[in-house]
Design a protein around this motif. Structure first.
Motif, mmCIF file in Angstrom:
data_model
loop_
_atom_site.group_PDB
_atom_site.id
_atom_site.type_symbol
_atom_site.label_atom_id
_atom_site.label_comp_id
_atom_site.label_asym_id
_atom_site.label_seq_id
_atom_site.Cartn_x
_atom_site.Cartn_y
_atom_site.Cartn_z
ATOM 1 N N PRO A 160 43.291 -16.492 18.642
ATOM 2 C CA PRO A 160 41.951 -16.121 18.191
ATOM 3 C C PRO A 160 41.765 -14.612 18.269
ATOM 4 C CG PRO A 160 41.839 -17.993 19.667
ATOM 5 C CD PRO A 160 43.262 -17.494 19.706
ATOM 6 N N SER A 161 41.031 -14.074 17.288
ATOM 7 C CA SER A 161 40.861 -12.624 17.215
ATOM 8 C C SER A 161 39.899 -12.115 18.270
ATOM 9 C CB SER A 161 40.340 -12.252 15.828
ATOM 10 O OG SER A 161 40.111 -10.881 15.733
ATOM 11 N N PHE A 162 40.382 -11.256 19.158
ATOM 12 C CA PHE A 162 39.537 -10.578 20.126
ATOM 13 C C PHE A 162 39.271 -9.174 19.609
ATOM 14 C CE2 PHE A 162 42.150 -13.571 22.620
ATOM 15 C CZ PHE A 162 41.144 -14.367 23.098
ATOM 16 N N GLY A 163 38.529 -8.403 20.402
ATOM 17 C CA GLY A 163 38.194 -7.051 19.994
ATOM 18 C C GLY A 163 39.427 -6.208 19.707
ATOM 19 N N ILE A 164 40.421 -6.220 20.619
ATOM 20 C CA ILE A 164 41.619 -5.419 20.403
ATOM 21 C C ILE A 164 42.882 -6.240 20.625
ATOM 22 C CG2 ILE A 164 40.512 -3.255 21.057
ATOM 23 C CD1 ILE A 164 41.885 -3.535 23.780
ATOM 24 N N ALA A 165 42.751 -7.489 20.998
ATOM 25 C CA ALA A 165 43.927 -8.303 21.308
ATOM 26 C C ALA A 165 44.693 -8.655 20.043
ATOM 27 C CB ALA A 165 43.511 -9.580 22.026
ATOM 28 N N GLN A 166 45.922 -9.096 20.243
ATOM 29 C CA GLN A 166 46.751 -9.434 19.108
ATOM 30 C C GLN A 166 46.184 -10.646 18.380
ATOM 31 O OE1 GLN A 166 47.921 -9.562 22.285
ATOM 32 N NE2 GLN A 166 48.543 -11.638 22.729
ATOM 33 N N ASP A 167 46.301 -10.640 17.052
ATOM 34 C CA ASP A 167 45.895 -11.786 16.243
ATOM 35 C C ASP A 167 47.063 -12.732 16.036
ATOM 36 O OD1 ASP A 167 43.236 -11.192 15.860
ATOM 37 O OD2 ASP A 167 43.629 -9.894 14.164
ATOM 38 N N THR A 168 48.262 -12.171 15.940
ATOM 39 C CA THR A 168 49.441 -12.973 15.655
ATOM 40 C C THR A 168 50.593 -12.532 16.554
ATOM 41 O OG1 THR A 168 48.768 -13.083 13.336
ATOM 42 C CG2 THR A 168 51.011 -13.768 13.853
ATOM 43 N N LEU B 215 50.203 -12.610 27.426
ATOM 44 C CA LEU B 215 48.929 -13.067 27.989
ATOM 45 C C LEU B 215 48.148 -11.981 28.708
ATOM 46 C CD1 LEU B 215 49.988 -16.608 29.219
ATOM 47 C CD2 LEU B 215 48.862 -15.958 27.087
ATOM 48 N N ASN B 216 48.767 -10.829 28.958
ATOM 49 C CA ASN B 216 48.013 -9.726 29.553
ATOM 50 C C ASN B 216 46.818 -9.341 28.691
ATOM 51 O OD1 ASN B 216 49.255 -9.324 31.976
ATOM 52 N ND2 ASN B 216 50.621 -7.703 31.273
ATOM 53 N N ASP B 217 47.014 -9.336 27.359
ATOM 54 C CA ASP B 217 45.910 -9.033 26.446
ATOM 55 C C ASP B 217 44.781 -10.049 26.590
ATOM 56 O OD1 ASP B 217 47.016 -6.777 25.424
ATOM 57 O OD2 ASP B 217 47.786 -7.697 23.597
ATOM 58 N N VAL B 218 45.167 -11.316 26.738
ATOM 59 C CA VAL B 218 44.163 -12.373 26.870
ATOM 60 C C VAL B 218 43.363 -12.194 28.159
ATOM 61 C CG1 VAL B 218 43.805 -14.865 27.071
ATOM 62 C CG2 VAL B 218 45.563 -13.972 25.519
ATOM 63 N N VAL B 219 44.072 -11.875 29.242
ATOM 64 C CA VAL B 219 43.400 -11.657 30.530
ATOM 65 C C VAL B 219 42.450 -10.464 30.445
ATOM 66 C CG1 VAL B 219 43.753 -11.027 32.948
ATOM 67 C CG2 VAL B 219 45.257 -12.711 31.862
ATOM 68 N N ASP B 220 42.900 -9.378 29.800
ATOM 69 C CA ASP B 220 42.056 -8.195 29.648
ATOM 70 C C ASP B 220 40.786 -8.525 28.878
ATOM 71 O OD1 ASP B 220 43.822 -6.631 31.034
ATOM 72 O OD2 ASP B 220 44.759 -5.750 29.253
ATOM 73 N N GLU B 221 40.930 -9.284 27.793
ATOM 74 C CA GLU B 221 39.763 -9.641 26.988
ATOM 75 C C GLU B 221 38.823 -10.566 27.761
ATOM 76 O OE1 GLU B 221 38.796 -8.408 24.132
ATOM 77 O OE2 GLU B 221 40.550 -7.117 24.052
ATOM 78 N N ALA B 222 39.394 -11.471 28.562
ATOM 79 C CA ALA B 222 38.557 -12.361 29.372
ATOM 80 C C ALA B 222 37.715 -11.562 30.355
ATOM 81 C CB ALA B 222 39.432 -13.366 30.114
ATOM 82 N N ARG B 223 38.320 -10.547 30.947
ATOM 83 C CA ARG B 223 37.579 -9.696 31.881
ATOM 84 C C ARG B 223 36.484 -8.917 31.169
ATOM 85 N NH1 ARG B 223 43.116 -7.825 34.982
ATOM 86 N NH2 ARG B 223 43.189 -9.566 36.465
ATOM 87 N N LYS B 224 36.791 -8.431 29.965
ATOM 88 C CA LYS B 224 35.783 -7.698 29.197
ATOM 89 C C LYS B 224 34.613 -8.608 28.830
ATOM 90 C CE LYS B 224 39.020 -4.378 27.219
ATOM 91 N NZ LYS B 224 39.731 -3.946 25.980
ATOM 92 N N MET B 225 34.917 -9.864 28.459
ATOM 93 C CA MET B 225 33.847 -10.795 28.121
ATOM 94 C C MET B 225 32.989 -11.111 29.335
ATOM 95 S SD MET B 225 35.313 -13.413 25.222
ATOM 96 C CE MET B 225 36.844 -13.841 26.051
#
Length: 200
Positions: free
Chosen positions: A12-20, A60-70
């Motif tokens: 899923p598309s996050f603010g800066i996380a990878q899409d693919t 998954l580091n990107d996912v964790v970062d986005e979770a913290r931002k949310m």
């Protein structure tokens, strides 16, 4: 001969996380994993791994970062009333101190950013006449929605505005910048999209 096994993951598309994420397993003298991350802004990162376990941390580091931002964003949202109450209290203190209202100062400062015509959706319905934010004869910032609604407008910044006495007298309606030209409230009751200015 090297054989390549490709696995494709859509995230899923996050603010800066990878899409693919594209993972290629390369069979040869050494077994390697090539991980390609494609971001929403079209940036691409490619990295090779000898140990597949390390891939999890990398992806998954990107996912964790986005979770913290949310989580941070949620906490800011929860504390919005404190911010708004402090804002109104500050404005009142400035007026009582016989200096220019903080709201008036900020509205004058950011007026040029907001002034213009907008496409408008109110309560899920397109407003045929659209909306307009303008300065009246007294140099006061106002917003007109449709043919009948004409209310005071306060610009706190180029991303944050307050419609006074909307939708009802005594109410304060807050809108936020969501994209370069779009603004809305948290419940999508009013959505404004600024129209391209036509030079005459």
């Amino acid at each position: 001969m090297k054989k390549i096994l490709i696995l494709l993951f859509l995230i899923p598309s996050f603010g800066i996380a990878q899409d693919t994420v594209i993972i290629s397993k390369i069979f040869g003298e050494d077994t390697l994993w090539s991980v390609k991350k494609v971001y929403a802004n079209q940036d691409v990162q490619v990295k090779l791994f000898e140990d597949s376990v390390a891939i999890y941390y990398y992806i998954l580091n990107d996912v964790v970062d986005e979770a913290r931002k949310m989580t941070d964003a949620f906490n800011l949202y929860e504390n919005r009333n404190k911010f708004l109450n402090a804002l109104h209290k500050l404005d009142k203190s400035m007026v009582n101190g016989k200096v220019e209202s903080g709201f008036d100062y900020l509205s004058n400062l950011y007026a040029s950013f907001w002034i213009g015509n907008y496409n408008a959706i109110a309560n899920g319905t397109n407003v045929l006449a659209g909306a307009e934010i303008f300065l009246n004869k007294n140099n006061e910032l106002r917003i007109k929605i449709g043919e009948s609604i004409n209310k005071p407008f306060i610009s706190i910044a180029d991303t944050y505005g307050i419609i006074v006495n909307y939708p009802n007298t005594g109410d304060k309606f807050y809108i936020y910048k969501t994209t370069d030209k779009s603004f809305k409230d948290l419940d999508n009751k009013l959505i404004l999209r600024k129209q391209k200015q036509i030079n005459r």
